[in-house]
Design an enzyme around this catalytic site. Structure first.
Site, PDB file in Angstrom:
ATOM      1  N   SER A 135      75.515  73.346  71.082  1.00  0.00           N
ATOM      2  CA  SER A 135      76.395  72.201  70.906  1.00  0.00           C
ATOM      3  C   SER A 135      76.200  71.712  69.480  1.00  0.00           C
ATOM      4  CB  SER A 135      75.994  71.113  71.910  1.00  0.00           C
ATOM      5  OG  SER A 135      76.708  69.922  71.659  1.00  0.00           O
ATOM      6  N   LYS A 161      79.953  75.212  71.019  1.00  0.00           N
ATOM      7  CA  LYS A 161      80.653  73.984  71.442  1.00  0.00           C
ATOM      8  C   LYS A 161      80.681  73.028  70.266  1.00  0.00           C
ATOM      9  CE  LYS A 161      78.974  70.084  74.183  1.00  0.00           C
ATOM     10  NZ  LYS A 161      78.295  69.699  75.444  1.00  0.00           N
ATOM     11  N   LYS A 163      81.592  69.217  68.822  1.00  0.00           N
ATOM     12  CA  LYS A 163      81.893  67.826  69.128  1.00  0.00           C
ATOM     13  C   LYS A 163      83.165  67.441  68.367  1.00  0.00           C
ATOM     14  CE  LYS A 163      78.353  66.661  71.699  1.00  0.00           C
ATOM     15  NZ  LYS A 163      78.495  66.157  73.071  1.00  0.00           N
ATOM     16  N   ASP A 188      83.906  69.176  72.908  1.00  0.00           N
ATOM     17  CA  ASP A 188      83.411  68.051  73.720  1.00  0.00           C
ATOM     18  C   ASP A 188      83.770  66.751  73.020  1.00  0.00           C
ATOM     19  OD1 ASP A 188      82.086  66.269  75.348  1.00  0.00           O
ATOM     20  OD2 ASP A 188      80.085  67.129  75.049  1.00  0.00           O
ATOM     21  N   GLU A 213      85.785  69.407  77.054  1.00  0.00           N
ATOM     22  CA  GLU A 213      84.831  68.622  77.840  1.00  0.00           C
ATOM     23  C   GLU A 213      85.093  67.126  77.681  1.00  0.00           C
ATOM     24  OE1 GLU A 213      80.869  69.978  76.988  1.00  0.00           O
ATOM     25  OE2 GLU A 213      79.923  68.235  77.931  1.00  0.00           O
ATOM     26  N   ASP A 238      81.949  65.995  82.283  1.00  0.00           N
ATOM     27  CA  ASP A 238      80.522  65.747  82.025  1.00  0.00           C
ATOM     28  C   ASP A 238      80.226  64.332  82.530  1.00  0.00           C
ATOM     29  OD1 ASP A 238      78.081  64.991  80.888  1.00  0.00           O
ATOM     30  OD2 ASP A 238      78.468  65.813  78.909  1.00  0.00           O
ATOM     31  N   LYS A 262      74.424  68.058  84.410  1.00  0.00           N
ATOM     32  CA  LYS A 262      73.223  67.602  83.709  1.00  0.00           C
ATOM     33  C   LYS A 262      72.272  67.082  84.770  1.00  0.00           C
ATOM     34  CE  LYS A 262      75.091  66.571  79.190  1.00  0.00           C
ATOM     35  NZ  LYS A 262      75.685  65.514  78.340  1.00  0.00           N
ATOM     36  N   GLY A 290      72.939  69.533  78.075  1.00  0.00           N
ATOM     37  CA  GLY A 290      71.668  69.088  77.515  1.00  0.00           C
ATOM     38  C   GLY A 290      71.775  67.670  76.996  1.00  0.00           C
TER      39      GLY A 290
HETATM   40  O1  OSB Z   1      77.916  65.336  75.904  1.00  0.00           O
HETATM   41  O2  OSB Z   1      76.812  67.111  76.145  1.00  0.00           O
HETATM   42  C1  OSB Z   1      76.904  65.972  75.683  1.00  0.00           C
HETATM   43  C2  OSB Z   1      73.866  65.249  73.461  1.00  0.00           C
HETATM   44  C3  OSB Z   1      73.676  63.913  73.718  1.00  0.00           C
HETATM   45  C4  OSB Z   1      74.550  63.257  74.556  1.00  0.00           C
HETATM   46  C5  OSB Z   1      75.607  63.951  75.161  1.00  0.00           C
HETATM   47  C6  OSB Z   1      75.786  65.300  74.919  1.00  0.00           C
HETATM   48  C7  OSB Z   1      74.918  65.947  74.034  1.00  0.00           C
HETATM   49  C8  OSB Z   1      75.067  67.340  73.652  1.00  0.00           C
HETATM   50  C9  OSB Z   1      73.828  68.034  73.132  1.00  0.00           C
HETATM   51  O3  OSB Z   1      76.113  67.932  73.630  1.00  0.00           O
HETATM   52  C10 OSB Z   1      73.333  69.076  74.046  1.00  0.00           C
HETATM   53  C11 OSB Z   1      71.973  69.552  73.587  1.00  0.00           C
HETATM   54  O4  OSB Z   1      71.932  70.346  72.635  1.00  0.00           O
HETATM   55  O5  OSB Z   1      70.956  69.127  74.176  1.00  0.00           O
HETATM   56 MG    MG Z   2      79.289  66.474  77.059  1.00  0.00          MG
END
Ligand code: OSB
Ligand code: MG
Length: 370
Positions: A135, A161, A163, A188, A213, A238, A262, A290
């Site tokens: 991510s 992925k 953001k 995401d 996402e 999510d 999660k 994560g």
């Molecule tokens: O939306 O998946 C998410 C990190 C913090 C809060 C929300 C998210 C995330 C990530 C990071 O996408 C995932 C990771 O590398 O742990």
């Molecule tokens: Mg997410």
């Protein structure tokens, strides 16, 4: 097992690189770890809440208070059969899923260790290795993002992925897809869009994304169902999924075609397992998200990802992408095929580096049954 005491520690851990989402930037994690002491051994859990209430409503501080005042007293001195029973024991507390999960996860770790089996094994996991994706946070410059992608692909990661948020979406994707037309790619939004943005979101259909996402509100399954009808790209939920009931609602309404599970957000392994089973019965692929976890949370995520419903690469990647030095030994490593080998050692399958834990601890309390 009889729950005898709990050591709670807050660790201050600096990320190797700051992580930016549509709701903010994280540079330092305030990680709350639980060490559960029982008559049959010790287990570990991690609260995956963020520092502020911007992903969900929990934070490191709310977790501490809820544990100290409510959850610890509910379990201390009690005989608890297993992880499922731990979750039932905490049922009077509404919400606070990530806080409950830390305790629940620690009970699973103790249970597996006391039986001499791996946590994956105890959960009913079937995979010996899991597929890993990354991510990538929002980058100031698209050029930087392209460099990050090149590096992660070279390391072997199976999907990227990105953001996104308004202003950092279509143009960024155009640049990424023109350089990498074939890679497994997802985005995401962490709830950065409104249903009124449907026309803009439809433009994402041209980028062949495996899913988009959580584009809409963190607590609105219905509006996602209205959006999904207008998009070709599958929606992956999510933030909206706090347990099996939300998964059932989402699938019944057609609000998503993929689910990110999660462990913290759904109160732990017991509920995560129910969601993956339900999803599998309904042809919904799931994957493990994560929350920038330390090695403890990461090890729990790996065990969960071995369940048969986890058919898409997760966000669980190598320790070194987050930390100069993780608190578990060995740290989590990813092969050049983008896979993580699942430990077959008892419990979470990694040693906790107590020297490192002590070094990073900024707050510590010991709760005992009275
Ligand atoms: O939306 O998946 C998410 C990190 C913090 C809060 C929300 C998210 C995330 C990530 C990071 O996408 C995932 C990771 O590398 O742990
Ligand atoms: Mg997410």
């Amino acid at each position: 097992m009889k729950i005898e005491a709990i050591t709670a520690r807050e660790l201050s851990m600096k990320l190797v690189t700051p992580f930016e989402t549509s709701f903010g930037v994280t540079e330092n994690r305030r990680i709350l770890l639980l060490e559960l002491h029982t008559d049959v051994g010790t287990g570990w859990g991690e609260v995956s809440a963020g520092e502020g209430p911007f992903y969900n409503s929990e934070t490191t501080d709310t977790a501490w208070v809820i544990l100290e005042k409510f959850l610890a007293p509910m379990v201390l001195g009690k005989k608890i059969a297993d992880g499922e029973a731990a979750l039932r024991q905490m049922a009077p507390v509404r919400g606070h899923e990530m806080t409950k999960a830390a305790l629940e996860n620690a009970v699973w770790d103790v249970d597996a260790k006391s039986r001499g089996v791996s946590l994956s094994n105890l959960l009913g996991g079937t995979l010996q290795e899991i597929s890993s994706g990354v991510s990538l946070g929002i980058q100031a410059q698209t050029e930087q993002l392209l460099e990050r992608i090149a590096k992660e692909l070279a390391a072997g990661y199976q999907r990227i992925k990105l953001k996104i948020k308004p202003g950092k979406d279509v143009e960024v994707l155009k640049a990424v897809r023109s350089k990498y037309p074939e890679i497994a790619l997802t985005v995401d939004a962490n709830s950065a869009y409104r249903l009124a943005d449907a026309e803009l979101l439809k433009q994402l259909d041209e980028f062949n994304l495996t899913y988009i996402e959580q584009p809409l509100d963190w607590n609105d399954i219905y509006q996602h169902s209205l959006l999904q009808k207008q998009l070709k790209t599958p929606i992956c939920l999510d933030e909206c999924i706090h347990g099996l009931k939300d998964a059932e609602t989402a699938v019944a309404l057609g609000a998503c075609k993929v689910i990110n599970i999660k462990l913290g957000r759904v109160s732990g392994h017991a509920e995560a397992r129910r969601i993956q089973a339900f999803a599998m019965q309904n042809g919904i692929p799931v994957w493990c998200g994560g929350m920038l976890e330390s090695g403890i949370g990461r090890a729990h995520n790996i065990a969960m990802s071995t369940l048969p419903g986890f058919v898409l690469p997760g966000d669980v990647s190598a320790s070194r992408r987050y930390w100069d030095e993780d608190i578990i030994v060995p740290d989590v490593q990813v092969s050049n095929r983008g896979t993580i080998t699942v430990s077959d050692k008892p419990g979470i399958g990694y040693e906790v580096n107590m020297k490192k834990v002590d070094e990073l601890t900024v707050r510590k309390e010991y709760w005992k049954s009275s």
